[in-house]
Scaffold this active site. Structure first.
Site, mmCIF file in Angstrom:
data_model
loop_
_atom_site.group_PDB
_atom_site.id
_atom_site.type_symbol
_atom_site.label_atom_id
_atom_site.label_comp_id
_atom_site.label_asym_id
_atom_site.label_seq_id
_atom_site.Cartn_x
_atom_site.Cartn_y
_atom_site.Cartn_z
ATOM 1 N N ALA A 134 56.735 55.393 26.601
ATOM 2 C CA ALA A 134 57.762 54.883 25.857
ATOM 3 C C ALA A 134 58.677 56.190 25.178
ATOM 4 O O ALA A 134 57.874 57.276 24.784
ATOM 5 C CB ALA A 134 57.140 54.134 24.644
ATOM 6 N N LEU A 157 53.945 59.317 25.155
ATOM 7 C CA LEU A 157 55.266 59.002 24.089
ATOM 8 C C LEU A 157 56.070 60.118 24.214
ATOM 9 O O LEU A 157 55.439 61.369 24.326
ATOM 10 C CB LEU A 157 54.592 58.774 23.033
ATOM 11 C CG LEU A 157 53.394 57.543 22.635
ATOM 12 C CD1 LEU A 157 52.885 57.400 21.117
ATOM 13 C CD2 LEU A 157 54.036 56.100 23.229
ATOM 14 N N CYS A 158 57.317 59.866 23.804
ATOM 15 C CA CYS A 158 58.389 60.989 23.528
ATOM 16 C C CYS A 158 58.652 61.882 24.657
ATOM 17 O O CYS A 158 58.742 61.389 25.838
ATOM 18 C CB CYS A 158 57.724 61.505 22.047
ATOM 19 S SG CYS A 158 59.040 62.654 21.530
ATOM 20 N N ILE A 159 58.317 63.317 24.335
ATOM 21 C CA ILE A 159 58.161 64.303 25.731
ATOM 22 C C ILE A 159 57.350 64.078 26.510
ATOM 23 O O ILE A 159 57.259 65.017 27.560
ATOM 24 C CB ILE A 159 58.820 65.515 24.889
ATOM 25 C CG1 ILE A 159 58.958 66.708 26.164
ATOM 26 C CG2 ILE A 159 57.626 66.048 24.037
ATOM 27 C CD1 ILE A 159 60.461 66.007 26.899
ATOM 28 N N PRO A 171 55.740 62.364 28.598
ATOM 29 C CA PRO A 171 55.911 62.030 30.013
ATOM 30 C C PRO A 171 56.143 63.164 30.860
ATOM 31 O O PRO A 171 56.119 63.191 32.049
ATOM 32 C CB PRO A 171 57.102 60.898 30.022
ATOM 33 C CG PRO A 171 56.741 60.279 28.802
ATOM 34 C CD PRO A 171 56.450 61.222 27.793
#
Length: 215
Positions: free
Chosen positions: A188, A134-136, A138
């Site tokens: 996401a 999630l968020c950063i 990835p």
């Protein structure tokens, strides 16, 4: 009952795990009929930030100890993670993901990934089990896997950086997920967008649902 490993990066958006993303991930797992086990690397945080002022504080905190606050004490050192014991692994966001789990926030493309984090991702992929981010978070996946399809939302600078690492970035909005079928990676954007807590819940729930489907 499927069992999901949740990797936390501390406690608090500016220097650890994003608490809404972390908590809503745990809620989504439980609501969808699975169990979870929290993990965190047993290392010092990159730094400690006052979450009122945004100023750095002159103290040292441990990522595992701080993450235990979210996990209510039920947490293990990430070095203990074995992919064979879990059906999937997920990484909530927060600056800690880019500061404590890797150094993307400081070093960009030249970032280093915590050895236990890298080992956990690679072991899960080799076991052909899903990886959520999630968020950063990835950014960590891009650094470890390279040619992976993912999203961090709509931030062009970050997206360009991840594509420079070999990833394919897909622009997304609230609640949308991106699935890499080859690696079974589901991502996401969550708080990489200007989001409400209900939109974070949607994103976390959708990632967890896809992970459980693919597990």
């Amino acid at each position: 009952m499927k069992n999901i490993a949740v990797v936390l990066a501390g406690n608090g958006v500016y220097d650890g795990a994003e608490i809404h993303e972390a908590t809503l991930t745990l809620l989504a797992i439980a609501q969808q009929g699975a169990a979870y086990q929290c993990f965190a690397p047993d290392v010092d945080q990159a730094h400690v930030v006052n979450h009122i002022s945004g100023e750095e504080m002159p103290e040292t905190r441990n990522v595992l100890v701080e993450a235990a606050r979210i996990a209510r004490g039920n947490i293990k050192a990430l070095s203990e993670y074995k992919a064979a014991d879990y059906d999937a692994i997920i990484f909530p966001g927060g600056f800690g993901a880019a500061k404590n789990l890797c150094t993307f926030a400081f070093d960009g493309l030249d970032c280093k990934v915590n050895p236990d984090v890298e080992k956990a991702i690679k072991a899960t992929v080799e076991a052909e089990k899903p990886v959520g981010a999630l968020c950063i978070s990835p950014a960590i996946i891009a650094k470890v896997l390279g040619d992976v399809k993912l999203t961090i939302g709509q931030d062009k600078g970050t997206a360009d950086a991840l594509e420079s690492l070999g990833a394919t970035h897909v622009t997304t909005t609230h609640g949308e997920i991106v699935v890499d079928e080859k690696y079974k990676v589901i991502t996401a954007p969550c708080y990489m967008l200007d989001a409400t807590i209900t939109q974070i819940a949607d994103g976390a729930s959708n990632v967890v649902a896809k992970m459980l489907e693919m597990a």
